[in-house]
Scaffold this motif. Sequence first.
Motif, mmCIF file in Angstrom:
data_model
loop_
_atom_site.group_PDB
_atom_site.id
_atom_site.type_symbol
_atom_site.label_atom_id
_atom_site.label_comp_id
_atom_site.label_asym_id
_atom_site.label_seq_id
_atom_site.Cartn_x
_atom_site.Cartn_y
_atom_site.Cartn_z
ATOM 1 N N GLU A 57 0.822 -1.207 0.000
ATOM 2 C CA GLU A 57 0.000 0.000 0.000
ATOM 3 C C GLU A 57 0.861 1.264 0.000
ATOM 4 O O GLU A 57 1.934 1.279 0.609
ATOM 5 N N PHE A 58 0.352 2.272 -0.681
ATOM 6 C CA PHE A 58 1.015 3.577 -0.756
ATOM 7 C C PHE A 58 0.105 4.633 -0.150
ATOM 8 O O PHE A 58 -1.120 4.516 -0.199
ATOM 9 N N GLN A 80 -1.980 1.073 -4.522
ATOM 10 C CA GLN A 80 -1.395 -0.187 -4.068
ATOM 11 C C GLN A 80 -0.911 -1.007 -5.253
ATOM 12 O O GLN A 80 -1.305 -0.747 -6.385
ATOM 13 N N PHE A 81 -0.054 -1.997 -4.974
ATOM 14 C CA PHE A 81 0.207 -3.020 -5.990
ATOM 15 C C PHE A 81 0.167 -4.381 -5.322
ATOM 16 O O PHE A 81 0.318 -4.507 -4.098
ATOM 17 N N HIS A 82 -0.103 -5.396 -6.130
ATOM 18 C CA HIS A 82 -0.208 -6.773 -5.631
ATOM 19 C C HIS A 82 0.094 -7.708 -6.791
ATOM 20 O O HIS A 82 0.260 -7.255 -7.932
ATOM 21 N N PHE A 83 0.115 -9.013 -6.489
ATOM 22 C CA PHE A 83 0.444 -10.002 -7.518
ATOM 23 C C PHE A 83 -0.645 -11.066 -7.572
ATOM 24 O O PHE A 83 -1.387 -11.263 -6.600
ATOM 25 N N VAL A 109 -2.202 -0.466 -8.990
ATOM 26 C CA VAL A 109 -3.561 0.093 -8.947
ATOM 27 C C VAL A 109 -3.533 1.589 -8.657
ATOM 28 O O VAL A 109 -2.866 2.042 -7.719
ATOM 29 N N HIS A 110 -4.255 2.363 -9.512
ATOM 30 C CA HIS A 110 -4.330 3.824 -9.368
ATOM 31 C C HIS A 110 -5.790 4.242 -9.490
ATOM 32 O O HIS A 110 -6.579 3.571 -10.149
ATOM 33 N N ALA A 130 -7.314 2.857 -12.849
ATOM 34 C CA ALA A 130 -6.380 2.431 -13.908
ATOM 35 C C ALA A 130 -5.424 1.419 -13.284
ATOM 36 O O ALA A 130 -4.793 1.727 -12.262
ATOM 37 N N VAL A 131 -5.368 0.230 -13.859
ATOM 38 C CA VAL A 131 -4.449 -0.787 -13.335
ATOM 39 C C VAL A 131 -3.427 -1.130 -14.424
ATOM 40 O O VAL A 131 -3.807 -1.448 -15.556
ATOM 41 N N VAL A 132 -2.137 -1.020 -14.077
ATOM 42 C CA VAL A 132 -1.063 -1.433 -14.980
ATOM 43 C C VAL A 132 -0.744 -2.886 -14.661
ATOM 44 O O VAL A 132 -0.458 -3.222 -13.497
ATOM 45 N N GLY A 133 -0.844 -3.744 -15.675
ATOM 46 C CA GLY A 133 -0.523 -5.163 -15.507
ATOM 47 C C GLY A 133 0.852 -5.441 -16.098
ATOM 48 O O GLY A 133 1.151 -5.011 -17.216
ATOM 49 N N VAL A 134 1.699 -6.129 -15.322
ATOM 50 C CA VAL A 134 3.037 -6.487 -15.786
ATOM 51 C C VAL A 134 3.192 -7.998 -15.617
ATOM 52 O O VAL A 134 2.993 -8.525 -14.510
#
Length: 249
Positions: A57-58, A80-83, A109-110, A130-134
Amino acid sequence: MGLHYSHHKHCLTHHQSPININTRTAKYNPSLKPLKFSYDPKTAKRIVNVGHCFNVEFEDICDKSVLSEGPLDGHYRLCQFHFHWGSSDRDGSEHNIDGHLYPAELHIVHWNSKKYTSFAEAAKHPDGVAVVGVFLKLGNTNPALQSIIENLDKVKTKGKACPFTEFHLNGLLPEDLNYWTYMGSLTTKPYFECVTWIILQEAITVSSQQLEQFRRLQCTSENENPSFILENHRPVQPLDHRVVYSSCP
Ligand SMILES: COCCCN1C=C(N)c2cc(S(N)(=O)=O)sc2S1(=O)=O
Ligand SMILES: [Zn+2]
């Protein structure tokens, strides 16, 4: 509700995620801009075991870490980001590329802080998130993942959190920032159709041993019999009449 009335078909269509991305039918859109990541490492706050995964979390009380440009209007604040991963290295990603699955997928996640005042508010609107997927592909140990992985033993059970400050999220981005983009949903409950998905075309690496560490997280709380988060990826959903756009020809 999640159902859209598409007049020409007089039927109800879903805009759910994830999807299989057919790279041949993706449409090059020359008006798509390069993505602009402006992440402040000091906004990293904590790691939380939320039961079906762990979130990094940010702090998102102001626009210190934002994503802009690309397919987006305005700026979206990092929250936040997660996997997502699988029970073996053979699957684990949520999106597929021409039917190919990766062993894991990172979601950054933004939410649209230009139009909305909170994530919860933004998640009620199609342009809210907006979610960036990598994609993560099997390879050498990824050093950028180590600082996260060495903290996972502090959040072993559901509900546990630990401080996690000063993280350079750019270290988890590939060199090539070309992407596919389409309109979809959250891939876990409540499945709100509020996401502009931005899937990077280049994968980053992860080692088998690092993925093993993800699978040691528990979906149970500390006073329950332990069971593990062996996989947490949703099956692909129908594309219906949606078009996937590409930032490069
Ligand atoms: C208002 O709820 C906030 C709680 C945190 N989230 C809950 C999810 N299920 C979720 C799934 C996400 S995913 N897999 O589609 O990126 S992002 C995200 S999230 O919206 O950031
Ligand atoms: Zn996700």
